[in-house]
Design a protein around this motif. Sequence first.
Motif, PDB file in Angstrom:
ATOM      1  N   GLY A   1      12.571  53.689 -27.371  1.00 48.15           N
ATOM      2  CA  GLY A   1      11.520  54.642 -27.024  1.00 48.15           C
ATOM      3  C   GLY A   1      10.403  54.659 -28.061  1.00 48.15           C
ATOM      4  N   LEU A   2      10.775  54.665 -29.337  1.00 44.03           N
ATOM      5  CA  LEU A   2       9.770  54.606 -30.393  1.00 44.03           C
ATOM      6  C   LEU A   2       8.960  53.318 -30.317  1.00 44.03           C
ATOM      7  CD1 LEU A   2      11.636  56.045 -33.514  1.00 44.03           C
ATOM      8  CD2 LEU A   2       9.610  56.990 -32.400  1.00 44.03           C
ATOM      9  N   SER A   3       9.629  52.210 -30.071  1.00 42.74           N
ATOM     10  CA  SER A   3       8.937  50.917 -29.974  1.00 42.74           C
ATOM     11  C   SER A   3       7.947  50.902 -28.817  1.00 42.74           C
ATOM     12  CB  SER A   3       9.946  49.781 -29.796  1.00 42.74           C
ATOM     13  OG  SER A   3      10.803  49.708 -30.893  1.00 42.74           O
ATOM     14  N   ILE A   4       8.370  51.405 -27.671  1.00 45.23           N
ATOM     15  CA  ILE A   4       7.478  51.438 -26.501  1.00 45.23           C
ATOM     16  C   ILE A   4       6.282  52.340 -26.777  1.00 45.23           C
ATOM     17  CG2 ILE A   4       7.271  52.174 -24.094  1.00 45.23           C
ATOM     18  CD1 ILE A   4      10.230  51.373 -23.750  1.00 45.23           C
ATOM     19  N   GLY A   5       6.531  53.529 -27.302  1.00 47.77           N
ATOM     20  CA  GLY A   5       5.449  54.472 -27.579  1.00 47.77           C
ATOM     21  C   GLY A   5       4.484  53.959 -28.624  1.00 47.77           C
ATOM     22  N   ILE A   6       5.004  53.432 -29.726  1.00 49.90           N
ATOM     23  CA  ILE A   6       4.141  52.896 -30.773  1.00 49.90           C
ATOM     24  C   ILE A   6       3.367  51.691 -30.254  1.00 49.90           C
ATOM     25  CG2 ILE A   6       4.148  51.723 -33.016  1.00 49.90           C
ATOM     26  CD1 ILE A   6       6.473  53.636 -33.796  1.00 49.90           C
ATOM     27  N   GLY A   7       4.026  50.855 -29.478  1.00 49.07           N
ATOM     28  CA  GLY A   7       3.344  49.707 -28.888  1.00 49.07           C
ATOM     29  C   GLY A   7       2.192  50.116 -27.990  1.00 49.07           C
ATOM     30  N   ALA A   8       2.384  51.171 -27.209  1.00 52.20           N
ATOM     31  CA  ALA A   8       1.318  51.655 -26.324  1.00 52.20           C
ATOM     32  C   ALA A   8       0.133  52.185 -27.131  1.00 52.20           C
ATOM     33  CB  ALA A   8       1.854  52.737 -25.391  1.00 52.20           C
ATOM     34  N   VAL A   9       0.416  52.924 -28.186  1.00 53.52           N
ATOM     35  CA  VAL A   9      -0.664  53.463 -29.019  1.00 53.52           C
ATOM     36  C   VAL A   9      -1.416  52.326 -29.725  1.00 53.52           C
ATOM     37  CG1 VAL A   9      -1.176  54.861 -31.057  1.00 53.52           C
ATOM     38  CG2 VAL A   9       0.400  55.720 -29.321  1.00 53.52           C
ATOM     39  N   VAL A  10      -0.681  51.380 -30.292  1.00 51.63           N
ATOM     40  CA  VAL A  10      -1.318  50.238 -30.973  1.00 51.63           C
ATOM     41  C   VAL A  10      -2.181  49.464 -29.979  1.00 51.63           C
ATOM     42  CG1 VAL A  10      -0.840  47.996 -32.056  1.00 51.63           C
ATOM     43  CG2 VAL A  10       0.388  50.041 -32.806  1.00 51.63           C
ATOM     44  N   TRP A  11      -1.658  49.240 -28.772  1.00 52.47           N
ATOM     45  CA  TRP A  11      -2.425  48.514 -27.765  1.00 52.47           C
ATOM     46  C   TRP A  11      -3.712  49.263 -27.406  1.00 52.47           C
ATOM     47  CZ3 TRP A  11      -3.506  49.562 -22.507  1.00 52.47           C
ATOM     48  CH2 TRP A  11      -4.109  48.495 -21.830  1.00 52.47           C
ATOM     49  N   SER A  12      -3.630  50.594 -27.268  1.00 55.72           N
ATOM     50  CA  SER A  12      -4.833  51.353 -26.897  1.00 55.72           C
ATOM     51  C   SER A  12      -5.868  51.330 -28.008  1.00 55.72           C
ATOM     52  CB  SER A  12      -4.475  52.789 -26.522  1.00 55.72           C
ATOM     53  OG  SER A  12      -4.294  53.580 -27.669  1.00 55.72           O
ATOM     54  N   VAL A  13      -5.421  51.364 -29.260  1.00 57.59           N
ATOM     55  CA  VAL A  13      -6.363  51.326 -30.379  1.00 57.59           C
ATOM     56  C   VAL A  13      -6.976  49.927 -30.509  1.00 57.59           C
ATOM     57  CG1 VAL A  13      -6.551  51.512 -32.895  1.00 57.59           C
ATOM     58  CG2 VAL A  13      -5.285  53.242 -31.607  1.00 57.59           C
ATOM     59  N   ARG A  14      -6.136  48.908 -30.435  1.00 56.36           N
ATOM     60  CA  ARG A  14      -6.635  47.532 -30.594  1.00 56.36           C
ATOM     61  C   ARG A  14      -7.539  47.103 -29.443  1.00 56.36           C
ATOM     62  NH1 ARG A  14      -3.671  43.811 -34.358  1.00 56.36           N
ATOM     63  NH2 ARG A  14      -5.057  42.391 -33.281  1.00 56.36           N
ATOM     64  N   SER A  15      -7.288  47.626 -28.251  1.00 54.07           N
ATOM     65  CA  SER A  15      -8.115  47.256 -27.101  1.00 54.07           C
ATOM     66  C   SER A  15      -9.423  48.038 -27.055  1.00 54.07           C
ATOM     67  CB  SER A  15      -7.346  47.464 -25.798  1.00 54.07           C
ATOM     68  OG  SER A  15      -7.140  48.847 -25.571  1.00 54.07           O
ATOM     69  N   GLY A  16      -9.548  49.062 -27.879  1.00 51.88           N
ATOM     70  CA  GLY A  16     -10.770  49.874 -27.901  1.00 51.88           C
ATOM     71  C   GLY A  16     -10.753  51.022 -26.913  1.00 51.88           C
ATOM     72  N   ARG A  17      -9.696  51.160 -26.156  1.00 51.91           N
ATOM     73  CA  ARG A  17      -9.644  52.220 -25.149  1.00 51.91           C
ATOM     74  C   ARG A  17      -9.607  53.609 -25.787  1.00 51.91           C
ATOM     75  NH1 ARG A  17      -8.950  49.750 -20.349  1.00 51.91           N
ATOM     76  NH2 ARG A  17      -7.874  47.763 -20.305  1.00 51.91           N
TER      77      ARG A  17
END
Length: 168
Positions: free
Chosen positions: A40-56
């Motif tokens: 769960g932590l991995s999925i959540g952190i991955g989603a946040v990192v993806w949103s920041v890196r993608s500029g969203r």
Amino acid sequence: MLFSGALGVGIAKGGTDTAAFDGDPPRWASVLGVVLVLVGLSIGIGAVVWSVRSGRHRAARQSPLLTLSWSHRRRLGRQVRRGTQEAGEDPALLGETARQFAGLRWSAGLTTGLVVLSLGQALLRFAPFWAVLSAVLTVAGTVGVVLVLRDARRGEAFLRDHPDLAAG
């Protein structure tokens, strides 16, 4: 949901030293709980990192929609969901609303991570209260993910149907 129900039955039938808020989980529940918390932590952190890196994340914080009233934002959202454009509505705001809808898929990943995390915590606590809380969070998270994904599809469809609003 099914997992939370099974956890509740397991607690009621076989939990040792299970109080309302804290129990002594069997070894399988402890191991599975730790695995689910980490996943769960991995999925959540991955989603946040993806949103920041993608500029969203930055795009959402700098959106002109933030200056609008709730009622105006709701009206824009309804138009995007229905795929219609009311007369007199600002096309740039409609396009931004549709782009935000389409860009919110990352929040489905974050919500999924939080639900998996809560299931793991319920297994680690192994008590009725945490099983019920986990079930409530699972239902709310599932509904939230479904609504976000539905709105993302509707936002993308709106932008496809109104190509003049897609750029921006």
